[in-house]
Design an enzyme around this catalytic site. Structure first.
Site, PDB file in Angstrom:
ATOM      1  N   GLU A 130     -92.268 -25.800 -73.307  1.00 19.96           N
ATOM      2  CA  GLU A 130     -91.810 -26.828 -74.244  1.00 19.96           C
ATOM      3  C   GLU A 130     -90.478 -27.374 -73.727  1.00 19.96           C
ATOM      4  O   GLU A 130     -89.417 -26.842 -73.992  1.00 19.96           O
ATOM      5  CB  GLU A 130     -91.645 -26.217 -75.637  1.00 19.96           C
ATOM      6  CG  GLU A 130     -91.331 -27.228 -76.726  1.00 19.96           C
ATOM      7  CD  GLU A 130     -91.133 -26.575 -78.084  1.00 19.96           C
ATOM      8  OE1 GLU A 130     -90.832 -27.302 -79.046  1.00 19.96           O
ATOM      9  OE2 GLU A 130     -91.261 -25.334 -78.187  1.00 19.96           O
ATOM     10  N   HIS A 194     -91.107 -33.455 -79.542  1.00 20.06           N
ATOM     11  CA  HIS A 194     -89.699 -33.807 -79.351  1.00 20.06           C
ATOM     12  C   HIS A 194     -89.625 -35.228 -78.785  1.00 20.06           C
ATOM     13  O   HIS A 194     -89.079 -35.471 -77.707  1.00 20.06           O
ATOM     14  CB  HIS A 194     -89.011 -32.793 -78.436  1.00 20.06           C
ATOM     15  CG  HIS A 194     -88.889 -31.434 -79.061  1.00 20.06           C
ATOM     16  ND1 HIS A 194     -87.800 -31.076 -79.834  1.00 20.06           N
ATOM     17  CD2 HIS A 194     -89.725 -30.374 -79.067  1.00 20.06           C
ATOM     18  CE1 HIS A 194     -87.974 -29.835 -80.280  1.00 20.06           C
ATOM     19  NE2 HIS A 194     -89.134 -29.391 -79.829  1.00 20.06           N
ATOM     20  N   ASP A 273     -94.391 -20.800 -84.341  1.00 19.29           N
ATOM     21  CA  ASP A 273     -93.131 -21.191 -83.701  1.00 19.29           C
ATOM     22  C   ASP A 273     -92.110 -20.066 -83.889  1.00 19.29           C
ATOM     23  O   ASP A 273     -90.912 -20.301 -84.027  1.00 19.29           O
ATOM     24  CB  ASP A 273     -92.597 -22.509 -84.261  1.00 19.29           C
ATOM     25  CG  ASP A 273     -91.551 -23.152 -83.351  1.00 19.29           C
ATOM     26  OD1 ASP A 273     -91.538 -22.844 -82.148  1.00 19.29           O
ATOM     27  OD2 ASP A 273     -90.721 -23.939 -83.846  1.00 19.29           O
ATOM     28  N   LEU A 306     -82.988 -26.554 -87.675  1.00 20.63           N
ATOM     29  CA  LEU A 306     -83.998 -25.507 -87.610  1.00 20.63           C
ATOM     30  C   LEU A 306     -84.214 -25.064 -86.170  1.00 20.63           C
ATOM     31  O   LEU A 306     -84.257 -25.894 -85.249  1.00 20.63           O
ATOM     32  CB  LEU A 306     -85.317 -25.987 -88.209  1.00 20.63           C
ATOM     33  CG  LEU A 306     -85.382 -26.039 -89.741  1.00 20.63           C
ATOM     34  CD1 LEU A 306     -86.632 -26.794 -90.190  1.00 20.63           C
ATOM     35  CD2 LEU A 306     -85.378 -24.636 -90.336  1.00 20.63           C
ATOM     36  N   GLY A 308     -86.831 -22.686 -84.728  1.00 25.16           N
ATOM     37  CA  GLY A 308     -87.981 -21.805 -84.764  1.00 25.16           C
ATOM     38  C   GLY A 308     -88.185 -21.232 -86.152  1.00 25.16           C
ATOM     39  O   GLY A 308     -87.448 -21.521 -87.096  1.00 25.16           O
TER      40      GLY A 308
END
Length: 403
Positions: A130, A194, A273, A306, A308
């Site tokens: 990621e 993202h 996640d 945030l 995860g």
């Protein structure tokens, strides 16, 4: 041979009560009605009366857990994998977030080397990378110092054979579409995340080979009535698969319901996640090289972003049922058949010849035993014995988990 007796099968297609399942050489060898089976010489048996047997659960986005962060120390993948079965997980994608390319190479080497001697646990199928090709405006908890533009040379050795199964990137970045095409040619799943992509840019990305959306709604432009953005494009594309964090914090239950109505269980993958604090008490942990403050319900950077989730996969599945009112079979599909078919694996269904990755649960969704490749890697014997003495109650099984 392993013999699971008198269990109720919960498959992506149906519920089958009073079944016996035989496992041999890591595969499902036979499935029979319990009344037809008299003995299985030499087999170890588990009494499943009053329990539900589902395909093994797959988590496609996990950053770490139990105090370990994969990006900070890829060698901990096997330590975390050994503990995941107590939450029903039989396979997962260790996720490496934005970091120096050398760190991704380290993770590839860990995966390629395989587990240490005597190891047992959930199977790391391959890596989910990621970043670092993300939009800085939607970087979330990714270190901006390591973000970079797409570079084909940087991913010259990325392939499923080398351990890279899933790559999340922002498709609107210069050079991203060429990278998408190259990765897809190698068999890598490419996902948009993202990102600040517009609806039109998203449509172009799908044509180039983007197949999925990473944590739908999170770290992408808001769903707006005049500019649907990447979220709107993912929801309206009938082929796109979306990952969804169902912890009740990353995504409002109403948005989970909207996603469910648009995509359904065969195009949604429930993910955790999860980060280093998964399975741990509140405190200070890391996501990559950034410090994360973990409370009772969430994990955030010091600025409130945030970072995860700390929800386990069994909890996330219960949330999905509660948020959208779906059946247990539908919720289970999002962590079994849907990811397995995306990867082209003989997993995710309870069928003869399929991998014997299975999760045994109570009617209330409590994990009782987890089986990976025919090996019982987690078992609560006290719960097996308690439920095996219960008479079969089909109404309880059909309604108890969903409640």
């Amino acid at each position: 041979m392993l013999w699971i007796q008198q269990v109720t099968l919960i498959t992506p297609e149906r519920i089958l009560p009073r079944q016996d399942v035989f496992i041999e050489n890591g595969r499902i060898a036979a499935i029979q009605n319990s009344g037809e089976v008299h003995e299985a010489a030499g087999a170890r048996s588990i009494r499943g009366q009053g329990l539900l047997l589902t395909p093994g659960w797959i988590d496609c986005q996990l950053n770490g857990g139990f105090g370990h962060d994969f990006t900070e120390n890829p060698a901990t993948i096997w330590d975390v994998a050994a503990q995941l079965p107590r939450f029903g997980v039989t396979a997962f994608l260790p996720t490496i977030i934005t970091s120096p390319l050398e760190r991704i190479a380290d993770a590839m080497a860990v995966w390629q080397a395989g587990p240490p001697d005597g190891w047992r646990g959930a199977l790391p199928l391959g890596l989910h990378v990621e970043g670092p090709f993300l939009n800085p405006r939607k970087r979330g908890a990714h270190n901006p110092a390591y973000l970079r533009l797409p570079d084909r040379q940087a991913v010259a050795d990325w392939s499923p054979q080398q351990g890279i199964w899933w790559v999340t990137l922002a498709p609107e970045l210069p050079g991203a579409l060429d990278l998408v095409r190259e990765l897809r040619q190698r068999g890598v799943i490419v996902s948009a995340g993202h990102t600040m992509a517009t609806f039109e840019e998203a449509e172009t990305a799908f044509k180039a080979g983007v197949m999925c959306g990473t944590h739908l709604f999170n770290a992408m432009a808001p769903l707006a009535h005049r500019e649907p953005g990447m979220a709107g494009a993912l929801l309206t594309n009938p082929e796109a698969v979306v990952g969804l964090i169902a912890d009740g914090i990353h995504t409002h239950p109403a948005m989970v319901e909207i996603a469910w109505r648009c995509k359904g269980p065969h195009r949604i993958i429930t993910v955790t996640d999860g980060m280093a604090a998964l399975g741990m008490p509140p405190g200070r942990y890391h996501l990559g090289d950034l410090e994360v403050i973990v409370g009772a319900n969430d994990a955030r950077l010091p600025d409130g972003t945030l970072a995860g989730s700390i929800a386990t996969l069994d909890r996330a599945l219960r949330n999905v049922q509660r948020f959208v009112g779906c059946s247990l079979t539908e919720a289970i599909t999002t962590v079994t058949r849907t990811p397995a078919e995306l990867f082209g694996l003989p997993k995710g269904r309870i069928l003869v010849g399929y991998d014997a990755d299975l999760t045994l649960i109570t009617p209330q969704g409590e994990v009782v035993a987890t089986i990976v490749g025919g090996d019982v890697v987690y078992e609560r014997l006290d719960r097996v014995e308690a439920f095996s003495s219960h008479p079969f109650d089909e109404e309880m099984i059909l309604t108890g988990v969903v409640a």
